[in-house]
Design a protein around this motif. Structure first.
Motif, mmCIF file in Angstrom:
data_model
loop_
_atom_site.group_PDB
_atom_site.id
_atom_site.type_symbol
_atom_site.label_atom_id
_atom_site.label_comp_id
_atom_site.label_asym_id
_atom_site.label_seq_id
_atom_site.Cartn_x
_atom_site.Cartn_y
_atom_site.Cartn_z
ATOM 1 N N UNK A 18 11.245 -4.026 -25.192
ATOM 2 C CA UNK A 18 9.826 -4.336 -25.211
ATOM 3 C C UNK A 18 9.604 -5.603 -26.030
ATOM 4 N N UNK A 19 8.373 -6.108 -25.999
ATOM 5 C CA UNK A 19 8.058 -7.291 -26.796
ATOM 6 C C UNK A 19 8.313 -7.027 -28.280
ATOM 7 N N UNK A 20 7.964 -5.829 -28.736
ATOM 8 C CA UNK A 20 8.201 -5.486 -30.137
ATOM 9 C C UNK A 20 9.693 -5.470 -30.460
ATOM 10 N N UNK A 21 10.513 -4.970 -29.514
ATOM 11 C CA UNK A 21 11.969 -4.965 -29.702
ATOM 12 C C UNK A 21 12.488 -6.388 -29.861
ATOM 13 N N UNK A 22 12.027 -7.278 -28.965
ATOM 14 C CA UNK A 22 12.501 -8.659 -28.985
ATOM 15 C C UNK A 22 12.131 -9.328 -30.304
ATOM 16 N N UNK A 23 10.905 -9.147 -30.746
ATOM 17 C CA UNK A 23 10.462 -9.761 -32.000
ATOM 18 C C UNK A 23 11.269 -9.231 -33.184
ATOM 19 N N UNK A 24 11.540 -7.924 -33.195
ATOM 20 C CA UNK A 24 12.305 -7.332 -34.289
ATOM 21 C C UNK A 24 13.745 -7.843 -34.289
ATOM 22 N N UNK A 45 3.424 -24.813 -32.809
ATOM 23 C CA UNK A 45 2.584 -24.046 -31.896
ATOM 24 C C UNK A 45 2.850 -24.533 -30.482
ATOM 25 N N UNK A 46 3.660 -23.807 -29.742
ATOM 26 C CA UNK A 46 4.064 -24.301 -28.423
ATOM 27 C C UNK A 46 2.938 -24.243 -27.412
ATOM 28 N N UNK A 66 5.143 -9.399 -19.339
ATOM 29 C CA UNK A 66 4.851 -9.597 -20.751
ATOM 30 C C UNK A 66 6.047 -10.292 -21.392
ATOM 31 N N UNK A 67 5.900 -11.560 -21.711
ATOM 32 C CA UNK A 67 7.021 -12.368 -22.200
ATOM 33 C C UNK A 67 6.760 -12.825 -23.626
ATOM 34 N N UNK A 68 7.731 -12.641 -24.483
ATOM 35 C CA UNK A 68 7.637 -13.155 -25.836
ATOM 36 C C UNK A 68 7.974 -14.640 -25.799
ATOM 37 N N UNK A 69 7.044 -15.512 -26.179
ATOM 38 C CA UNK A 69 7.346 -16.951 -26.165
ATOM 39 C C UNK A 69 8.508 -17.256 -27.103
ATOM 40 N N UNK A 70 9.290 -18.269 -26.804
ATOM 41 C CA UNK A 70 10.402 -18.612 -27.691
ATOM 42 C C UNK A 70 9.894 -19.082 -29.043
ATOM 43 N N UNK A 71 10.720 -18.897 -30.043
ATOM 44 C CA UNK A 71 10.427 -19.401 -31.384
ATOM 45 C C UNK A 71 10.969 -20.826 -31.441
ATOM 46 N N UNK A 111 16.401 -14.106 -23.113
ATOM 47 C CA UNK A 111 16.496 -14.221 -21.661
ATOM 48 C C UNK A 111 16.140 -12.881 -21.039
ATOM 49 N N UNK A 112 14.944 -12.805 -20.505
ATOM 50 C CA UNK A 112 14.411 -11.563 -19.972
ATOM 51 C C UNK A 112 15.114 -11.162 -18.683
ATOM 52 N N UNK A 113 15.290 -9.861 -18.494
ATOM 53 C CA UNK A 113 15.988 -9.376 -17.294
ATOM 54 C C UNK A 113 15.224 -9.651 -16.004
#
Length: 204
Positions: A18-24, A45-46, A66-71, A111-113
């Motif tokens: 999930x987005x929360x997983x990716x951020x963590x 700020x992209x 729902x995509x987490x933007x890259x850092x 890299x999202x599935x």
């Protein structure tokens, strides 16, 4: 049993982030901690920067998920960007442009599935979009006009697997009037180069 069901079971870990997983997971990466501790680069700020990129209205090609933007971190003009690159992989004529306000950016992206071509591997077209987006983002960070990529050359070295993070360096190596030249390298988190690309960019 349906082939897709079998494949999803085999690659189950890739389909549960999930987005929360990716951020963590991202916040715990040594590569992220190193960038955050480096005083020569700062997060940018992209989304606001990409407003000036004509060909990338939808960031990195993601729209219906729902995509987490890259850092993304921007390197300062006084930083030694060359130290961040594999020097033996960059010819002298393609070294970072020291005179640029932001000579290089570094992105950490998941890299999202949902962008896979073959199961577990990113589609080559999506790799192209990410390369194009990153170099265009860099150009937008250095200019006040609208960014338009005129050409893009890709060199695929190794496959990029979905469900993993990649580190992306993009830098300017030439600027004259409204014409820019940029390059990008993709690495896995073991610093193995996966993809390199170059682009000619115009500013209107």
């Amino acid at each position: 049993m349906n082939t897709m069901i079998v494949a999803r079971r085999l690659f189950a870990p890739l389909y549960t982030s999930t987005a929360a997983d990716v951020l963590r997971m991202r916040s715990a990466l040594p590569a992220v901690k190193t960038l955050e501790a480096n005083k020569s680069c700062t997060p940018i700020d992209i989304r606001s920067t990409l407003n000036r990129v004509q060909t990338c209205d939808n960031h990195f090609g993601y729209q219906a998920i729902s995509k987490v933007p890259p850092l993304v971190f921007a390197w300062s003009q006084s930083s030694d960007c060359v130290r961040q690159l594999n020097r033996d992989k960059v010819p002298d004529e393609r070294l970072p442009l020291a005179s640029a306000e932001t000579p290089m950016i570094t992105a950490i992206d998941f890299i999202n599935e949902n962008v896979n071509g073959h199961m577990g591997l990113i589609h080559g077209g999506m790799t192209t979009i990410i390369a194009h987006s990153t170099m265009s983002l860099l150009a937008a960070a250095n200019t006040h006009g609208t960014v338009v990529a005129r050409s893009l050359n890709m060199d695929y070295r190794k496959p990029i697997r979905t469900g993993h993070f990649v580190k992306i360096h993009a830098w300017l190596y030439h600027q004259q009037d409204n014409e820019l030249k940029a390059a990008v390298h993709f690495y896995d988190l073991d610093n193995t180069m996966l993809v390199e690309a170059t682009s000619n960019i115009s500013i209107s």
